[in-house]
Design a protein around this motif. Structure first.
Motif, PDB file in Angstrom:
ATOM      1  N   GLY A  23       0.808  -1.210   0.000  1.00 11.52           N
ATOM      2  CA  GLY A  23       0.000   0.000   0.000  1.00 11.52           C
ATOM      3  C   GLY A  23       0.843   1.263   0.000  1.00 11.52           C
ATOM      4  N   ASP A  24       0.150   2.399   0.066  1.00 15.09           N
ATOM      5  CA  ASP A  24       0.800   3.699  -0.013  1.00 15.09           C
ATOM      6  C   ASP A  24       1.309   4.223   1.328  1.00 15.09           C
ATOM      7  OD1 ASP A  24       0.278   3.800  -2.735  1.00 15.09           O
ATOM      8  OD2 ASP A  24      -1.647   4.812  -2.453  1.00 15.09           O
ATOM      9  N   GLU A  50      -2.797   7.487   8.408  1.00 15.65           N
ATOM     10  CA  GLU A  50      -3.587   8.572   7.846  1.00 15.65           C
ATOM     11  C   GLU A  50      -4.088   9.461   8.985  1.00 15.65           C
ATOM     12  OE1 GLU A  50      -6.240   5.732   6.024  1.00 15.65           O
ATOM     13  OE2 GLU A  50      -5.772   6.601   4.074  1.00 15.65           O
TER      14      GLU A  50
END
Length: 67
Positions: A23-24, A50
């Motif tokens: 993932g990012d 996040e």
């Protein structure tokens, strides 16, 4: 990935990306496990999450699923 360092009454581990994660997010952190009279105490920090998101630690019951 965990990188551990030992002391007489505690273990310190650096936390990296979960194996196979593509993932990012670049989540990382440190966890300290200390021995207490009543058992153990875990403290730590996670970064790279996040905004407005919480995270946690998964403690496996065995090492067999990590290989």
């Amino acid at each position: 990935m965990l990188v551990a360092a030992a002391a007489a009454d505690r273990q310190v581990a650096s936390i990296g990306a979960y194996p196979g994660y593509a993932g990012d997010l670049a989540v990382s952190g440190v966890v300290v496990v200390s021995e207490t009279d009543g058992g153990i105490e875990m403290t730590g920090t996670l970064t790279g999450l996040e905004a407005s998101v919480t995270g946690g630690y998964h403690i496996p019951v065995s090492y067999t699923h990590l290989t």
